[in-house]
Design an enzyme around this catalytic site. Structure first.
Site, PDB file in Angstrom:
ATOM      1  N   GLU A 227       9.828   2.191  -1.810  1.00  0.00           N
ATOM      2  CA  GLU A 227      11.266   2.211  -2.105  1.00  0.00           C
ATOM      3  C   GLU A 227      11.678   0.748  -2.227  1.00  0.00           C
ATOM      4  O   GLU A 227      11.727   0.045  -1.219  1.00  0.00           O
ATOM      5  CB  GLU A 227      12.025   2.884  -0.969  1.00  0.00           C
ATOM      6  N   CYS A 261      20.367  -1.962  -1.417  1.00  0.00           N
ATOM      7  CA  CYS A 261      19.545  -1.828  -2.618  1.00  0.00           C
ATOM      8  C   CYS A 261      20.332  -1.113  -3.708  1.00  0.00           C
ATOM      9  O   CYS A 261      20.062  -1.288  -4.880  1.00  0.00           O
ATOM     10  CB  CYS A 261      18.300  -1.047  -2.292  1.00  0.00           C
TER      11      CYS A 261
HETATM   12  O1  TXE Z   1      12.021  -6.996   2.131  1.00  0.00           O
HETATM   13  P1  TXE Z   1      10.554  -7.571   2.343  1.00  0.00           P
HETATM   14  P2  TXE Z   1      13.276  -7.244   3.064  1.00  0.00           P
HETATM   15  C1  TXE Z   1      14.874  -3.845  -0.736  1.00  0.00           C
HETATM   16  C2  TXE Z   1      16.050  -4.676  -1.200  1.00  0.00           C
HETATM   17  C3  TXE Z   1      15.532  -6.086  -1.014  1.00  0.00           C
HETATM   18  C4  TXE Z   1      14.549  -5.997   0.118  1.00  0.00           C
HETATM   19  C5  TXE Z   1      15.111  -6.607   1.358  1.00  0.00           C
HETATM   20  O2  TXE Z   1      16.399  -4.353  -2.501  1.00  0.00           O
HETATM   21  O3  TXE Z   1      14.863  -6.480  -2.196  1.00  0.00           O
HETATM   22  O4  TXE Z   1      14.276  -4.606   0.339  1.00  0.00           O
HETATM   23  O5  TXE Z   1      14.357  -6.225   2.459  1.00  0.00           O
HETATM   24  C6  TXE Z   1       6.979  -6.342   5.528  1.00  0.00           C
HETATM   25  N1  TXE Z   1       2.132  -6.546   3.763  1.00  0.00           N
HETATM   26  N2  TXE Z   1      15.374  -2.576  -0.225  1.00  0.00           N
HETATM   27  O6  TXE Z   1      13.742  -8.646   2.932  1.00  0.00           O
HETATM   28  O7  TXE Z   1      10.504  -9.032   2.564  1.00  0.00           O
HETATM   29  C7  TXE Z   1       8.100  -7.070   6.221  1.00  0.00           C
HETATM   30  O8  TXE Z   1       7.701  -7.500   7.500  1.00  0.00           O
HETATM   31  C8  TXE Z   1       2.746  -5.615   4.514  1.00  0.00           C
HETATM   32  C9  TXE Z   1      15.232  -1.392  -1.064  1.00  0.00           C
HETATM   33  O9  TXE Z   1      12.952  -6.770   4.433  1.00  0.00           O
HETATM   34  O10 TXE Z   1       9.846  -7.023   1.187  1.00  0.00           O
HETATM   35  C10 TXE Z   1       9.181  -5.980   6.274  1.00  0.00           C
HETATM   36  O11 TXE Z   1       8.944  -5.125   7.380  1.00  0.00           O
HETATM   37  N3  TXE Z   1       4.033  -5.699   4.933  1.00  0.00           N
HETATM   38  C11 TXE Z   1      15.442  -0.118  -0.321  1.00  0.00           C
HETATM   39  C12 TXE Z   1       8.966  -5.199   4.992  1.00  0.00           C
HETATM   40  O12 TXE Z   1       7.649  -5.530   4.558  1.00  0.00           O
HETATM   41  C13 TXE Z   1       4.731  -6.799   4.564  1.00  0.00           C
HETATM   42  C14 TXE Z   1      16.578  -0.149   0.657  1.00  0.00           C
HETATM   43  C15 TXE Z   1       9.975  -5.526   3.895  1.00  0.00           C
HETATM   44  O13 TXE Z   1       9.973  -6.910   3.712  1.00  0.00           O
HETATM   45  C16 TXE Z   1       4.170  -7.828   3.783  1.00  0.00           C
HETATM   46  C17 TXE Z   1      16.563  -1.369   1.442  1.00  0.00           C
HETATM   47  C18 TXE Z   1       2.795  -7.667   3.376  1.00  0.00           C
HETATM   48  N4  TXE Z   1       2.173  -8.587   2.627  1.00  0.00           N
HETATM   49  C19 TXE Z   1      16.020  -2.553   0.974  1.00  0.00           C
HETATM   50  N5  TXE Z   1       5.122  -8.791   3.583  1.00  0.00           N
HETATM   51  C20 TXE Z   1      15.587   1.148  -1.188  1.00  0.00           C
HETATM   52  N6  TXE Z   1      15.208   1.150  -2.444  1.00  0.00           N
HETATM   53  O14 TXE Z   1      16.027   2.142  -0.664  1.00  0.00           O
HETATM   54  C21 TXE Z   1       6.236  -8.366   4.216  1.00  0.00           C
HETATM   55  N7  TXE Z   1       6.022  -7.169   4.808  1.00  0.00           N
END
Ligand code: TXE
Length: 456
Positions: A227, A261
Protein backbone atom coordinates in the site's frame (compact mmCIF):
# COMPACT_ATOMS: atom_id res chain seq x y z
CA UNK A 1 18.95 2.40 20.60
CA UNK A 2 16.00 4.00 18.79
CA UNK A 3 15.43 7.64 19.79
CA UNK A 4 11.79 8.74 19.76
CA UNK A 5 11.51 12.51 19.42
CA UNK A 6 8.62 14.95 19.54
CA UNK A 7 8.50 16.52 16.02
CA UNK A 8 7.07 19.71 17.47
CA UNK A 9 10.25 20.69 19.34
CA UNK A 10 12.79 17.90 18.84
CA UNK A 11 12.81 16.76 22.47
CA UNK A 12 13.64 13.09 23.04
CA UNK A 13 10.64 11.39 24.59
CA UNK A 14 11.99 7.83 24.72
CA UNK A 15 15.03 5.70 23.96
CA UNK A 16 14.21 2.07 23.04
CA UNK A 17 16.42 -0.94 22.35
CA UNK A 18 16.01 -2.02 18.74
CA UNK A 19 15.39 -5.59 17.66
CA UNK A 20 18.37 -7.49 16.27
CA UNK A 21 18.79 -10.35 13.83
CA UNK A 22 18.65 -12.72 16.82
CA UNK A 23 15.55 -11.22 18.45
CA UNK A 24 13.73 -10.99 15.11
CA UNK A 25 14.51 -14.66 14.47
CA UNK A 26 13.34 -15.63 17.97
CA UNK A 27 10.04 -13.75 17.43
CA UNK A 28 9.61 -15.51 14.10
CA UNK A 29 10.20 -18.95 15.65
CA UNK A 30 7.72 -18.17 18.45
CA UNK A 31 5.13 -17.02 15.93
CA UNK A 32 5.58 -20.13 13.79
CA UNK A 33 4.86 -22.42 16.75
CA UNK A 34 2.03 -20.34 18.21
CA UNK A 35 0.24 -19.87 14.88
CA UNK A 36 -0.67 -23.56 14.60
CA UNK A 37 -2.66 -23.41 17.85
CA UNK A 38 -4.11 -20.01 17.03
CA UNK A 39 -5.42 -21.27 13.67
CA UNK A 40 -7.47 -24.01 15.36
CA UNK A 41 -8.70 -21.72 18.14
CA UNK A 42 -12.46 -21.42 17.58
CA UNK A 43 -13.30 -18.25 15.62
CA UNK A 44 -15.59 -17.22 18.45
CA UNK A 45 -12.57 -17.01 20.78
CA UNK A 46 -10.54 -15.03 18.25
CA UNK A 47 -13.49 -12.65 17.82
CA UNK A 48 -13.76 -12.30 21.61
CA UNK A 49 -10.13 -11.18 21.85
CA UNK A 50 -10.65 -8.46 19.20
CA UNK A 51 -13.87 -7.36 20.96
CA UNK A 52 -11.80 -6.89 24.14
CA UNK A 53 -9.13 -5.03 22.10
CA UNK A 54 -11.87 -2.66 20.89
CA UNK A 55 -13.04 -2.13 24.49
CA UNK A 56 -9.43 -1.37 25.47
CA UNK A 57 -9.18 1.30 22.75
CA UNK A 58 -12.32 2.96 24.15
CA UNK A 59 -11.12 2.72 27.74
CA UNK A 60 -7.63 4.16 27.05
CA UNK A 61 -8.52 6.46 24.15
CA UNK A 62 -7.25 9.71 25.66
CA UNK A 63 -3.95 8.16 26.72
CA UNK A 64 -3.44 6.51 23.30
CA UNK A 65 -4.24 9.80 21.55
CA UNK A 66 -1.70 11.67 23.73
CA UNK A 67 1.03 9.11 22.93
CA UNK A 68 0.27 9.31 19.20
CA UNK A 69 0.34 13.10 19.21
CA UNK A 70 3.61 13.21 21.18
CA UNK A 71 5.53 11.08 18.71
CA UNK A 72 4.07 11.93 15.28
CA UNK A 73 2.89 15.50 15.98
CA UNK A 74 -0.71 14.81 14.92
CA UNK A 75 -3.07 17.51 16.29
CA UNK A 76 -4.72 15.98 19.37
CA UNK A 77 -8.27 16.23 17.99
CA UNK A 78 -7.16 14.33 14.88
CA UNK A 79 -5.49 11.68 17.05
CA UNK A 80 -8.80 11.12 18.83
CA UNK A 81 -10.59 11.07 15.46
CA UNK A 82 -8.29 8.30 14.26
CA UNK A 83 -8.92 6.21 17.36
CA UNK A 84 -12.69 6.73 17.17
CA UNK A 85 -12.57 5.91 13.45
CA UNK A 86 -10.75 2.69 14.29
CA UNK A 87 -13.78 1.46 16.26
CA UNK A 88 -15.93 1.48 13.11
CA UNK A 89 -13.29 -0.49 11.22
CA UNK A 90 -13.05 -3.09 13.97
CA UNK A 91 -16.86 -3.35 14.03
CA UNK A 92 -16.85 -4.07 10.29
CA UNK A 93 -14.33 -6.91 10.67
CA UNK A 94 -16.19 -8.33 13.70
CA UNK A 95 -19.47 -8.31 11.76
CA UNK A 96 -18.15 -9.70 8.45
CA UNK A 97 -15.38 -12.23 9.22
CA UNK A 98 -17.51 -15.26 10.17
CA UNK A 99 -19.69 -15.17 7.06
CA UNK A 100 -16.81 -14.22 4.73
CA UNK A 101 -14.64 -17.14 5.88
CA UNK A 102 -17.39 -19.75 6.43
CA UNK A 103 -16.89 -22.94 4.30
CA UNK A 104 -19.12 -22.73 1.23
CA UNK A 105 -20.75 -25.56 -0.73
CA UNK A 106 -20.73 -24.48 -4.38
CA UNK A 107 -21.86 -27.70 -6.09
CA UNK A 108 -23.69 -30.91 -5.13
CA UNK A 109 -25.19 -33.36 -7.65
CA UNK A 110 -25.72 -36.07 -5.07
CA UNK A 111 -22.48 -37.76 -6.10
CA UNK A 112 -19.92 -35.01 -6.14
CA UNK A 113 -19.88 -32.20 -3.57
CA UNK A 114 -17.61 -29.18 -4.06
CA UNK A 115 -16.79 -26.81 -1.20
CA UNK A 116 -14.43 -23.88 -0.61
CA UNK A 117 -12.65 -23.46 2.73
CA UNK A 118 -10.51 -20.46 3.79
CA UNK A 119 -7.25 -21.30 5.54
CA UNK A 120 -4.96 -18.68 7.17
CA UNK A 121 -1.75 -17.85 5.28
CA UNK A 122 0.30 -18.65 8.42
CA UNK A 123 2.91 -16.20 9.80
CA UNK A 124 2.76 -12.77 8.16
CA UNK A 125 5.10 -9.78 8.30
CA UNK A 126 3.35 -6.41 8.62
CA UNK A 127 5.67 -3.43 8.02
CA UNK A 128 3.69 -0.29 8.70
CA UNK A 129 3.72 3.51 8.32
CA UNK A 130 3.43 6.41 10.80
CA UNK A 131 0.86 8.79 9.41
CA UNK A 132 -2.25 6.84 10.53
CA UNK A 133 -0.66 4.05 12.55
CA UNK A 134 -3.96 2.78 14.00
CA UNK A 135 -5.79 2.75 10.65
CA UNK A 136 -2.91 1.47 8.58
CA UNK A 137 -1.91 -1.15 11.17
CA UNK A 138 -5.40 -2.40 12.03
CA UNK A 139 -6.34 -2.71 8.33
CA UNK A 140 -3.86 -5.60 8.37
CA UNK A 141 -3.50 -7.10 11.84
CA UNK A 142 -7.23 -7.18 12.82
CA UNK A 143 -8.44 -9.31 9.87
CA UNK A 144 -5.16 -11.26 9.84
CA UNK A 145 -5.55 -12.27 13.50
CA UNK A 146 -9.28 -13.01 13.09
CA UNK A 147 -8.45 -15.29 10.15
CA UNK A 148 -6.03 -17.32 12.30
CA UNK A 149 -2.66 -15.87 11.27
CA UNK A 150 0.23 -14.86 13.51
CA UNK A 151 1.52 -11.33 12.88
CA UNK A 152 5.09 -10.01 13.14
CA UNK A 153 4.30 -6.29 13.31
CA UNK A 154 6.95 -3.66 12.70
CA UNK A 155 5.49 -0.20 13.28
CA UNK A 156 7.24 2.74 11.63
CA UNK A 157 10.21 4.03 13.65
CA UNK A 158 8.22 7.29 13.87
CA UNK A 159 5.25 5.57 15.58
CA UNK A 160 6.97 3.00 17.76
CA UNK A 161 5.36 3.98 21.08
CA UNK A 162 1.96 3.61 19.42
CA UNK A 163 2.98 0.20 18.05
CA UNK A 164 3.95 -0.90 21.56
CA UNK A 165 0.62 0.37 22.95
CA UNK A 166 -1.18 -1.70 20.31
CA UNK A 167 0.79 -4.80 21.30
CA UNK A 168 0.06 -4.23 25.00
CA UNK A 169 -3.68 -3.88 24.31
CA UNK A 170 -3.85 -6.95 22.07
CA UNK A 171 -1.99 -9.13 24.61
CA UNK A 172 -4.20 -7.86 27.45
CA UNK A 173 -7.19 -8.80 25.28
CA UNK A 174 -6.13 -12.43 24.98
CA UNK A 175 -4.02 -12.46 21.81
CA UNK A 176 -1.07 -14.74 22.75
CA UNK A 177 2.32 -12.96 23.02
CA UNK A 178 3.82 -15.00 20.17
CA UNK A 179 0.78 -14.62 17.91
CA UNK A 180 1.25 -10.85 17.75
CA UNK A 181 4.86 -9.74 18.19
CA UNK A 182 5.97 -6.08 17.91
CA UNK A 183 9.39 -5.41 16.37
CA UNK A 184 11.16 -2.17 17.32
CA UNK A 185 13.36 -0.36 14.81
CA UNK A 186 13.60 1.22 11.38
CA UNK A 187 14.38 -0.05 7.92
CA UNK A 188 17.23 -2.23 9.14
CA UNK A 189 14.84 -4.23 11.35
CA UNK A 190 12.41 -4.39 8.42
CA UNK A 191 15.19 -5.90 6.32
CA UNK A 192 15.92 -8.47 9.06
CA UNK A 193 12.22 -9.37 9.22
CA UNK A 194 12.08 -10.01 5.47
CA UNK A 195 14.88 -12.59 5.85
CA UNK A 196 12.55 -14.82 7.87
CA UNK A 197 10.53 -17.48 5.95
CA UNK A 198 7.16 -15.77 6.49
CA UNK A 199 4.03 -16.74 4.53
CA UNK A 200 3.10 -13.21 3.49
CA UNK A 201 4.43 -9.63 3.52
CA UNK A 202 2.01 -6.73 3.99
CA UNK A 203 3.63 -3.32 3.66
CA UNK A 204 2.41 0.25 3.91
CA UNK A 205 4.76 3.07 3.06
CA UNK A 206 6.44 4.89 0.24
CA UNK A 207 6.84 3.70 -3.34
CA UNK A 208 10.63 3.65 -3.01
CA UNK A 209 10.61 1.36 0.01
CA UNK A 210 7.83 -0.76 -1.48
CA UNK A 211 9.99 -1.37 -4.54
CA UNK A 212 12.95 -2.41 -2.36
CA UNK A 213 10.71 -4.80 -0.42
CA UNK A 214 9.36 -6.34 -3.62
CA UNK A 215 12.95 -6.91 -4.78
CA UNK A 216 13.90 -8.39 -1.39
CA UNK A 217 11.16 -11.04 -1.56
CA UNK A 218 11.39 -11.63 -5.33
CA UNK A 219 11.46 -15.34 -6.14
CA UNK A 220 9.76 -16.40 -2.91
CA UNK A 221 6.32 -17.80 -3.61
CA UNK A 222 4.55 -15.82 -0.88
CA UNK A 223 1.79 -13.19 -0.90
CA UNK A 224 3.10 -9.61 -1.13
CA UNK A 225 0.84 -6.59 -0.64
CA UNK A 226 2.11 -3.01 -1.03
CA UNK A 227 0.00 0.00 0.00
CA UNK A 228 2.09 2.90 -1.30
CA UNK A 229 1.91 6.62 -1.96
CA UNK A 230 -0.40 8.78 -4.03
CA UNK A 231 -0.63 12.05 -5.97
CA UNK A 232 -4.38 12.32 -5.72
CA UNK A 233 -6.17 14.79 -8.06
CA UNK A 234 -9.56 16.47 -7.84
CA UNK A 235 -11.38 18.28 -10.67
CA UNK A 236 -13.82 21.09 -9.76
CA UNK A 237 -16.50 21.73 -12.39
CA UNK A 238 -18.03 25.14 -13.10
CA UNK A 239 -21.45 24.20 -11.64
CA UNK A 240 -20.38 23.75 -7.99
CA UNK A 241 -21.08 25.79 -4.87
CA UNK A 242 -17.61 27.39 -4.85
CA UNK A 243 -17.37 28.12 -1.12
CA UNK A 244 -18.48 24.61 -0.15
CA UNK A 245 -16.09 22.94 -2.64
CA UNK A 246 -13.19 25.13 -1.47
CA UNK A 247 -13.85 24.31 2.19
CA UNK A 248 -14.11 20.57 1.50
CA UNK A 249 -10.93 20.46 -0.59
CA UNK A 250 -8.88 22.68 1.72
CA UNK A 251 -9.63 20.16 4.47
CA UNK A 252 -8.87 17.26 2.08
CA UNK A 253 -5.49 18.79 1.25
CA UNK A 254 -4.38 19.88 4.72
CA UNK A 255 -5.96 17.49 7.28
CA UNK A 256 -3.29 15.51 9.20
CA UNK A 257 -0.92 18.30 8.09
CA UNK A 258 -1.28 16.91 4.56
CA UNK A 259 0.42 13.66 5.58
CA UNK A 260 -2.18 11.29 4.24
CA UNK A 261 -1.65 8.99 1.27
CA UNK A 262 -5.16 9.89 0.05
CA UNK A 263 -4.98 13.62 0.76
CA UNK A 264 -5.76 15.88 -2.17
CA UNK A 265 -2.40 16.66 -3.80
CA UNK A 266 -3.54 18.30 -7.09
CA UNK A 267 -6.62 20.45 -7.87
CA UNK A 268 -7.87 21.27 -11.40
CA UNK A 269 -10.53 23.99 -11.62
CA UNK A 270 -12.79 24.85 -14.56
CA UNK A 271 -11.74 28.23 -15.99
CA UNK A 272 -15.21 29.74 -15.46
CA UNK A 273 -14.91 29.56 -11.64
CA UNK A 274 -11.14 29.30 -11.25
CA UNK A 275 -10.45 32.76 -9.78
CA UNK A 276 -13.42 32.64 -7.38
CA UNK A 277 -12.41 29.15 -6.25
CA UNK A 278 -8.76 30.14 -5.66
CA UNK A 279 -9.85 33.15 -3.56
CA UNK A 280 -12.19 30.98 -1.47
CA UNK A 281 -9.58 28.22 -1.10
CA UNK A 282 -6.80 30.61 0.02
CA UNK A 283 -9.18 32.17 2.56
CA UNK A 284 -9.93 28.70 3.97
CA UNK A 285 -6.23 27.84 4.27
CA UNK A 286 -5.39 31.17 5.89
CA UNK A 287 -8.06 30.37 8.49
CA UNK A 288 -6.32 27.12 9.55
CA UNK A 289 -4.79 27.34 13.01
CA UNK A 290 -1.13 26.31 13.04
CA UNK A 291 -0.01 25.38 16.55
CA UNK A 292 1.18 22.95 19.16
CA UNK A 293 -0.28 19.53 18.35
CA UNK A 294 -1.36 19.03 21.99
CA UNK A 295 -3.48 22.19 21.80
CA UNK A 296 -7.19 21.42 21.18
CA UNK A 297 -7.56 24.36 18.77
CA UNK A 298 -4.69 23.28 16.48
CA UNK A 299 -5.52 22.15 12.93
CA UNK A 300 -2.02 22.15 11.38
CA UNK A 301 0.85 20.69 13.42
CA UNK A 302 4.49 19.92 12.67
CA UNK A 303 5.62 17.51 9.96
CA UNK A 304 6.51 14.11 11.40
CA UNK A 305 9.77 13.75 9.51
CA UNK A 306 12.48 16.43 9.33
CA UNK A 307 13.40 15.55 5.72
CA UNK A 308 9.91 16.60 4.55
CA UNK A 309 10.67 20.30 5.29
CA UNK A 310 13.46 20.28 2.70
CA UNK A 311 11.28 18.48 0.15
CA UNK A 312 8.43 20.99 0.52
CA UNK A 313 10.86 23.93 0.21
CA UNK A 314 12.20 22.31 -2.98
CA UNK A 315 8.67 21.89 -4.37
CA UNK A 316 7.94 25.60 -3.77
CA UNK A 317 11.24 26.83 -5.22
CA UNK A 318 10.93 24.61 -8.29
CA UNK A 319 7.32 25.67 -8.94
CA UNK A 320 8.00 29.41 -8.53
CA UNK A 321 11.07 29.17 -10.74
CA UNK A 322 8.82 27.65 -13.42
CA UNK A 323 6.17 30.37 -13.20
CA UNK A 324 3.88 29.33 -10.31
CA UNK A 325 2.30 32.03 -8.14
CA UNK A 326 2.77 31.68 -4.36
CA UNK A 327 -0.72 32.43 -2.97
CA UNK A 328 -0.23 31.39 0.69
CA UNK A 329 2.61 30.16 2.94
CA UNK A 330 5.65 28.77 1.15
CA UNK A 331 8.26 28.65 3.91
CA UNK A 332 9.40 26.56 6.89
CA UNK A 333 8.18 27.94 10.19
CA UNK A 334 10.99 28.73 12.56
CA UNK A 335 10.02 26.88 15.76
CA UNK A 336 13.15 25.68 17.60
CA UNK A 337 13.85 21.96 17.23
CA UNK A 338 10.66 21.18 15.33
CA UNK A 339 9.85 20.42 11.70
CA UNK A 340 7.26 23.01 10.67
CA UNK A 341 6.03 24.29 7.30
CA UNK A 342 3.43 26.95 6.53
CA UNK A 343 0.23 25.71 4.85
CA UNK A 344 1.04 26.54 1.22
CA UNK A 345 -1.05 27.23 -1.89
CA UNK A 346 0.51 27.56 -5.36
CA UNK A 347 -1.42 28.90 -8.37
CA UNK A 348 -0.68 28.98 -12.10
CA UNK A 349 0.99 25.56 -11.83
CA UNK A 350 1.65 23.01 -14.58
CA UNK A 351 2.92 19.48 -14.97
CA UNK A 352 6.53 20.52 -15.47
CA UNK A 353 6.62 21.23 -11.75
CA UNK A 354 7.63 18.64 -9.10
CA UNK A 355 4.71 19.77 -6.91
CA UNK A 356 2.28 18.43 -9.56
CA UNK A 357 4.12 15.14 -10.05
CA UNK A 358 5.89 13.97 -6.89
CA UNK A 359 4.12 13.11 -3.67
CA UNK A 360 4.48 16.13 -1.35
CA UNK A 361 3.04 14.46 1.75
CA UNK A 362 2.68 17.83 3.49
CA UNK A 363 0.43 20.95 3.77
CA UNK A 364 0.97 22.11 0.19
CA UNK A 365 -1.27 22.14 -2.90
CA UNK A 366 -1.07 23.26 -6.53
CA UNK A 367 -4.21 24.60 -8.27
CA UNK A 368 -4.35 24.54 -12.08
CA UNK A 369 -6.95 26.16 -14.39
CA UNK A 370 -8.46 23.86 -17.04
CA UNK A 371 -10.69 24.55 -20.05
CA UNK A 372 -13.04 21.61 -19.41
CA UNK A 373 -13.55 17.90 -18.76
CA UNK A 374 -11.21 16.51 -21.44
CA UNK A 375 -8.23 18.56 -20.28
CA UNK A 376 -9.00 17.79 -16.63
CA UNK A 377 -9.20 14.04 -17.30
CA UNK A 378 -5.94 14.05 -19.28
CA UNK A 379 -4.13 15.85 -16.47
CA UNK A 380 -5.66 13.70 -13.71
CA UNK A 381 -4.41 10.56 -15.49
CA UNK A 382 -0.99 12.08 -16.21
CA UNK A 383 0.70 10.55 -13.12
CA UNK A 384 2.79 7.56 -11.98
CA UNK A 385 0.31 6.97 -9.16
CA UNK A 386 -3.29 5.78 -9.02
CA UNK A 387 -4.64 5.79 -5.49
CA UNK A 388 -7.71 8.09 -5.44
CA UNK A 389 -9.28 10.78 -7.65
CA UNK A 390 -12.34 13.00 -7.29
CA UNK A 391 -14.79 15.20 -9.19
CA UNK A 392 -16.94 17.99 -7.71
CA UNK A 393 -20.05 18.75 -9.77
CA UNK A 394 -23.83 18.89 -9.35
CA UNK A 395 -24.26 16.62 -12.40
CA UNK A 396 -24.29 12.91 -11.45
CA UNK A 397 -23.95 11.71 -15.07
CA UNK A 398 -20.97 13.99 -15.68
CA UNK A 399 -19.29 12.66 -12.52
CA UNK A 400 -20.05 9.06 -13.56
CA UNK A 401 -18.58 9.67 -17.03
CA UNK A 402 -15.39 11.23 -15.67
CA UNK A 403 -14.81 8.85 -12.73
CA UNK A 404 -15.28 5.77 -14.88
CA UNK A 405 -12.37 7.01 -17.05
CA UNK A 406 -9.93 8.04 -14.31
CA UNK A 407 -7.23 5.48 -13.38
CA UNK A 408 -7.42 5.12 -9.59
CA UNK A 409 -8.24 2.48 -6.95
CA UNK A 410 -10.84 4.72 -5.27
CA UNK A 411 -12.96 7.51 -6.80
CA UNK A 412 -14.95 10.28 -5.11
CA UNK A 413 -17.95 12.42 -6.16
CA UNK A 414 -18.20 15.66 -4.15
CA UNK A 415 -15.98 14.24 -1.39
CA UNK A 416 -12.28 13.45 -0.81
CA UNK A 417 -9.65 12.03 1.56
CA UNK A 418 -12.02 9.30 2.74
CA UNK A 419 -11.56 5.58 3.52
CA UNK A 420 -14.46 3.20 4.23
CA UNK A 421 -14.10 -0.28 5.82
CA UNK A 422 -16.83 -1.49 3.45
CA UNK A 423 -14.88 -0.61 0.29
CA UNK A 424 -11.59 -2.14 -0.95
CA UNK A 425 -8.61 0.18 -0.43
CA UNK A 426 -6.19 -0.30 -3.33
CA UNK A 427 -3.95 1.55 -5.73
CA UNK A 428 -2.61 1.20 -9.29
CA UNK A 429 0.91 1.69 -10.65
CA UNK A 430 3.20 3.33 -8.01
CA UNK A 431 0.33 3.33 -5.50
CA UNK A 432 0.74 -0.36 -4.89
CA UNK A 433 -0.38 -3.95 -5.32
CA UNK A 434 -3.18 -5.76 -3.47
CA UNK A 435 -5.81 -4.33 -1.17
CA UNK A 436 -7.08 -4.04 2.39
CA UNK A 437 -10.60 -3.41 3.79
CA UNK A 438 -13.97 -4.67 2.54
CA UNK A 439 -14.65 -8.43 2.65
CA UNK A 440 -11.88 -8.81 0.02
CA UNK A 441 -9.59 -7.36 2.70
CA UNK A 442 -10.53 -10.23 5.02
CA UNK A 443 -10.09 -12.98 2.40
CA UNK A 444 -6.68 -11.57 1.46
CA UNK A 445 -5.25 -13.00 4.69
CA UNK A 446 -6.37 -16.52 3.76
CA UNK A 447 -5.84 -18.99 0.95
CA UNK A 448 -8.85 -20.84 -0.52
CA UNK A 449 -8.76 -24.65 -0.31
CA UNK A 450 -10.92 -26.41 -2.89
CA UNK A 451 -12.58 -29.64 -1.71
CA UNK A 452 -13.80 -32.27 -4.24
CA UNK A 453 -15.86 -34.86 -2.32
CA UNK A 454 -17.26 -37.95 -4.06
CA UNK A 455 -19.39 -40.07 -1.75
CA UNK A 456 -19.19 -43.79 -2.73
O1 TXE B 1 7.39 5.31 4.53
P1 TXE B 1 8.73 4.47 4.45
P2 TXE B 1 6.94 6.28 5.70
C1 TXE B 1 2.89 6.19 2.22
C2 TXE B 1 2.83 7.69 2.02
C3 TXE B 1 4.28 8.08 2.13
C4 TXE B 1 4.90 7.06 3.04
C5 TXE B 1 5.19 7.64 4.38
O2 TXE B 1 2.23 8.00 0.81
O3 TXE B 1 4.87 8.00 0.85
O4 TXE B 1 3.96 5.98 3.17
O5 TXE B 1 5.43 6.63 5.30
C6 TXE B 1 10.16 0.37 6.82
N1 TXE B 1 12.98 -3.00 4.12
N2 TXE B 1 1.63 5.74 2.79
O6 TXE B 1 7.78 7.50 5.70
O7 TXE B 1 9.96 5.25 4.70
C7 TXE B 1 10.15 1.56 7.74
O8 TXE B 1 10.86 1.27 8.93
C8 TXE B 1 11.95 -3.21 4.96
C9 TXE B 1 0.68 5.07 1.91
O9 TXE B 1 6.89 5.50 6.96
O10 TXE B 1 8.59 3.79 3.17
C10 TXE B 1 8.65 1.75 7.99
O11 TXE B 1 8.21 0.86 9.00
N3 TXE B 1 11.30 -2.22 5.63
C11 TXE B 1 -0.40 4.35 2.65
C12 TXE B 1 8.02 1.34 6.67
O12 TXE B 1 9.01 0.58 5.99
C13 TXE B 1 11.74 -0.96 5.44
C14 TXE B 1 -0.94 5.08 3.83
C15 TXE B 1 7.58 2.52 5.81
O13 TXE B 1 8.68 3.37 5.66
C16 TXE B 1 12.82 -0.65 4.58
C17 TXE B 1 0.13 5.66 4.63
C18 TXE B 1 13.46 -1.75 3.90
N4 TXE B 1 14.49 -1.56 3.07
C19 TXE B 1 1.35 6.02 4.09
N5 TXE B 1 13.02 0.71 4.60
C20 TXE B 1 -1.58 3.86 1.80
N6 TXE B 1 -1.49 3.78 0.49
O14 TXE B 1 -2.59 3.52 2.37
C21 TXE B 1 12.09 1.22 5.44
N7 TXE B 1 11.31 0.23 5.94
Amino acid sequence: MLSITNPSNGTVIAELPEDTHETVHAKYKGARVAQAAWAVTPLRRRVGAIERFRAGIVQHLDHLAAVLTSEVGKPIKQSRNELNGLLGRIDFFLAETEKTLAPREVFNDGGMVETIHHEPLGVIANISAWNYPYFVGANVFVPALLAGNAVLYKPSEYATLTGLEIGKLLHASGIPQDVFAVLVGGGRVGIELLKEPVDGVFFTGSYGTGKRIAEAVAGRMIKLQLELGGKDPTYVCEDVDVAAAAASLADGAMYNTGQSCCSVERIYVHERIHDAFVDAFVKEVQGFKVGEPADESTYIGPLTRSQQVKLLSMHVADAVAKGAKLLAGGRPLDRPGGHWFEPTVLGNVNHDMAVMREESFGPIIGIQKVSGDDEALRLMNDTDYGLTAGVYTKDALRAQRLLSRVNAGSVYWNCCDRVSPRLPWSGLKHSGVGLTLSTFGIETFTRPKAWHLRSV
